[in-house]
Scaffold this motif. Sequence first.
Motif, short mmCIF file in Angstrom:
data_model
loop_
_atom_site.label_atom_id
_atom_site.label_comp_id
_atom_site.label_asym_id
_atom_site.label_seq_id
_atom_site.Cartn_x
_atom_site.Cartn_y
_atom_site.Cartn_z
N GLU A 96 -17.81 5.36 -11.59
CA GLU A 96 -16.73 6.67 -11.65
C GLU A 96 -16.70 7.53 -10.79
N GLN A 97 -18.15 7.79 -10.44
CA GLN A 97 -18.07 8.86 -9.09
C GLN A 97 -17.63 8.15 -7.99
N SER A 98 -17.75 6.86 -7.83
CA SER A 98 -17.38 6.23 -6.47
C SER A 98 -15.78 6.12 -6.75
N TYR A 99 -15.29 5.93 -8.00
CA TYR A 99 -13.77 5.88 -7.95
C TYR A 99 -13.16 7.49 -7.79
N ASP A 100 -13.73 8.43 -8.17
CA ASP A 100 -13.39 9.68 -8.16
C ASP A 100 -13.28 9.95 -6.74
N ALA B 298 -12.97 7.96 -4.19
CA ALA B 298 -11.95 7.13 -3.63
C ALA B 298 -10.63 7.65 -4.04
N LEU B 299 -10.48 8.23 -5.06
CA LEU B 299 -8.98 8.82 -5.65
C LEU B 299 -8.86 9.92 -4.74
N SER B 300 -9.84 10.82 -4.34
CA SER B 300 -9.61 11.68 -3.59
C SER B 300 -9.07 11.64 -2.09
N ARG B 301 -9.83 10.50 -1.73
CA ARG B 301 -9.43 10.15 -0.19
C ARG B 301 -7.88 9.59 -0.29
N VAL B 302 -7.81 8.60 -1.26
CA VAL B 302 -6.28 8.08 -1.35
C VAL B 302 -5.28 9.22 -1.54
N ARG B 303 -5.46 10.11 -2.29
CA ARG B 303 -4.82 11.19 -2.26
C ARG B 303 -4.42 11.93 -0.98
N THR B 304 -5.71 12.17 -0.52
CA THR B 304 -5.56 12.99 0.87
C THR B 304 -4.68 11.96 1.70
N ARG B 305 -4.92 10.75 1.85
CA ARG B 305 -4.46 10.01 2.82
C ARG B 305 -2.75 9.67 2.44
N ALA B 306 -2.51 9.77 1.11
CA ALA B 306 -0.88 9.73 0.71
C ALA B 306 -0.37 10.91 1.16
N LEU B 307 -0.90 12.20 1.00
CA LEU B 307 -0.40 13.28 1.45
C LEU B 307 -0.01 13.52 2.82
N MET B 308 -0.99 12.82 3.65
CA MET B 308 -0.95 12.88 4.97
C MET B 308 0.20 11.97 5.51
N THR B 309 0.20 10.83 4.93
CA THR B 309 1.38 9.94 5.20
C THR B 309 2.87 10.46 4.62
N ALA B 310 2.73 11.24 3.64
CA ALA B 310 4.10 11.70 3.19
C ALA B 310 4.54 12.64 4.08
N ILE B 311 3.80 13.63 4.53
CA ILE B 311 3.94 14.78 5.61
C ILE B 311 4.25 14.09 6.86
N VAL B 312 3.73 13.05 7.28
CA VAL B 312 3.90 12.65 8.74
C VAL B 312 5.23 11.86 8.70
N ILE B 313 5.39 11.17 7.66
CA ILE B 313 6.67 10.24 7.69
C ILE B 313 7.83 11.38 7.50
N PHE B 314 8.02 12.33 6.71
CA PHE B 314 8.96 13.17 6.44
C PHE B 314 9.12 14.02 7.98
N LEU B 315 8.17 14.38 8.47
CA LEU B 315 8.43 15.06 9.77
C LEU B 315 8.93 14.20 10.86
N ILE B 316 8.45 12.99 10.72
CA ILE B 316 9.08 11.86 11.95
C ILE B 316 10.60 11.60 11.81
N PHE B 317 10.69 11.11 10.52
CA PHE B 317 12.33 10.74 10.43
C PHE B 317 13.24 11.82 10.33
#
Length: 615
Positions: free
Chosen positions: A240-244, A246-265
Motif C-alpha cells: 500500500e505504501q508503494s501504491y500511495d 505510485a498514485l502520487s507519481r501518476v497524479r503529478t504526471r497526469a497534471l503535467m500532461t494536462a497542463i502541457v496539452i492544454f497550453l500546446i493546443f
Amino acid sequence: MARGTATLEDRPPGRRVGALAALWPFVRPYRGQVVLAIVALALTSAISLVLPLAVRRVVDNFDDGAGLLDEYFGAALVIVALLALGTAARYFFVTRLGERVVADIRKAVFARVITLSPAFFERVMTGEILSRITTDTTLIQSVIGSSLSIALRNMLILAGGLAMLAVTSLKLMGLVLLIVPAILVPIILLGRRLRALSRANQDWIAASSGSASESLLAAQTVQAYTHEARSIARFDEVTEQSYDVALSRVRTRALMTAIVIFLIFSGVIGVLWIGARDVSAGAMTAGQLVQFVIYAILVAGSTGALSEIWGELQRAAGATERLADLLTAEDAMADPARPVPLPRPVRGQIALEGVGFRYPSRPDIPALADVDLMIRPGETVALVGPSGAGKTTVIQLIQRFWDPVAGRVTLDGVDLRDMRRDDFRQAIALVPQDPVIFAASARDNIALGRPDASDAEIEAAARAAHAHEVIAALPAGYDTPLGERGVMLSGGQRQRIAIARAILRDAPVLLLDEATSALDAESESLVQAAVNRLSEGRTTIVIAHRLATVKKADRIVVFDRGRIVAQGTHEALVAEDGLYARLARMQFTDGGEAATAAVLAGRARPVPQDASGAA
C-alpha cells in the motif's frame, strides 16, 4: 520490513536524467547498432517533415489537372512506403539494442552481487536485489528499446518542424515560440517532483519484493506458527505504501500532461485563427496555411510526446541509479591486486594467530577474542562449546567470508587476505548444518563442487554418503529435480546430498558443521563411517554438539565466550574436569543428550551469541 526501510533511508536522493549516462559502458560495445538505429530514426523523421510539403503542393495546385494530382499522390505513396520501412528498421535496431543492453546489465549485476561477502547481505534483502535485477532493468529496457528513440525522433521533428514553420510563415512562427516558455515551466517544475516520486516508487516496490521473498522462502515456518495473517498484513502495508507513492507519481504526471496539452493546443488554435485571417486577407495561400498547420501539429505532438517521455526518463534514471548502487557496492572482502598463489600440492595446515572478530551488526560483542589455533596437515580437530562460543565463526573465517579485526588466518602459511578467494576455496569442502539444495537435479546438486565429474564419480560419492538408495528411489533417479531448497527431501536426506557433494570435491581441507545433526541413529552411524573415511589424510575441522561424534578426533578444542578454554584428546579433557568434562558427564552419564544439547544450545546458562546467530 525494518531492514527494507533502513535501506530506503540510507539511499541518496535521485539525481537528474544525466544519471542515464551510467548506461553508456553497456551501450558502447554496440555502437554499430546505435548508428544504424540513428540512421533509420533520421530517415523517418526527415520523411515525416517532407509530407506537409506534398500536402501544400496538392492544395495549391488542386485546379491544375488530374495528371499533376496523380503524380503528387503517387509521390506521397512512395513517401509513405519509405516511412513504413524506416519505422520498421528503427523499431528493429532500437528494440534489439535495448534487449541486448538489458541482458548485459542483468548479467553484470548478478555477477557482482553473487561475489559480495555476507556483510553486504546483512544490509540489503535478497528480494530487493531481485527487484532491481527485474523491475529496474525492465524500466531501462523500455527506455533504451523505445522511449529514448522516440524522444530523439521527436526532438528531430521538433527542430525540423520549427525550421519549416519559420520558412512557411515567420510571423506565425514567432507566435508559436511565445508558447514554448509556458510549456517548459510545468515540465521542469513538475519533472523534479516526478523524479523524486519515481525513485521512491521503485524503492517501495523493492521493499515489497523483499518482504514477499522473506515470507515465501519460510512459508512452512510461517504456516506452522499461524503467522499468515501477520505476514499478509506486513506485505499489504508495504504494498500500500508503494501504491500511495505510485498514485502520487501518476497524479503529478497526469497534471503535467494536462497542463502541457492544454497550453500546446490552445496556442495552436490561436495561431490558426490568425493564419485563417491572413489567408482571407491574401497574405498567404491556403496551401501555406495547411502546411503550417501540419507542421504546427507535428511540433505540438512532439512537444507533448517529449513531456510524456520525460517522465519515463525520470523513472529510468532512478532505476539506473539503483542498479549502479549494486554495480559499485563496496565490499569489505576483496581480492588483492597481486594475489599470492596457494602452494600446490596443498598440505592443509591452518593457523589462527591472535584472531579477534566482531560481527558488524554486533560490534559491542566479541565473537572471537585473541584466538591462537594451529591445525596440522591431516589432523582432525573438533570444535565444541556452548552456542555462541565462536565455533561457526572460526569456520567462516577459514573460508574468508569475514576478515578478522585482529590477527590473521593462514592456509599453508599464507594469509588468506593475500590470496584470491576462489583459489584457496577450491582446496576446501564444506558440509554445513543446514545444507543448501538447489532446484536442480540430484546429479547437478552433488556435482556442485566438481561440475566436470563423471556420472560414475557422482554415483560413487553418493554411495559413500549413503545417498544412492535415496536418489535411486526418486522418479527419475539422479536426473530428478529436487525442488526449491530441496523440498522433495527430508533433512537427513539433504545432509547426505551435502556430504556426497563434499566427498566428490575431494578437497584437502574438510569443514563439517554439525554434518550429521539431522540424521537418525542408523543413518548417522552409516554417514559417520563415510565421514571418517573421507577425513583420512585430510585436514578436518568438525563442529558437533553430540560429543560421541568427536571422541575419536585427534584433538578437541573447547570454546567458551569467543575464547579457547581447553584443548586435548577426549580422555585428557575429561581428566581435566573442566567445561568439556561437565558436558561429557551430562551427555554420557547424568542427563543424556537432551541435557547436553540444552547447554550447547545456550539454554542451561546464558551465553552471548554471534551476530549471525551461529554457534
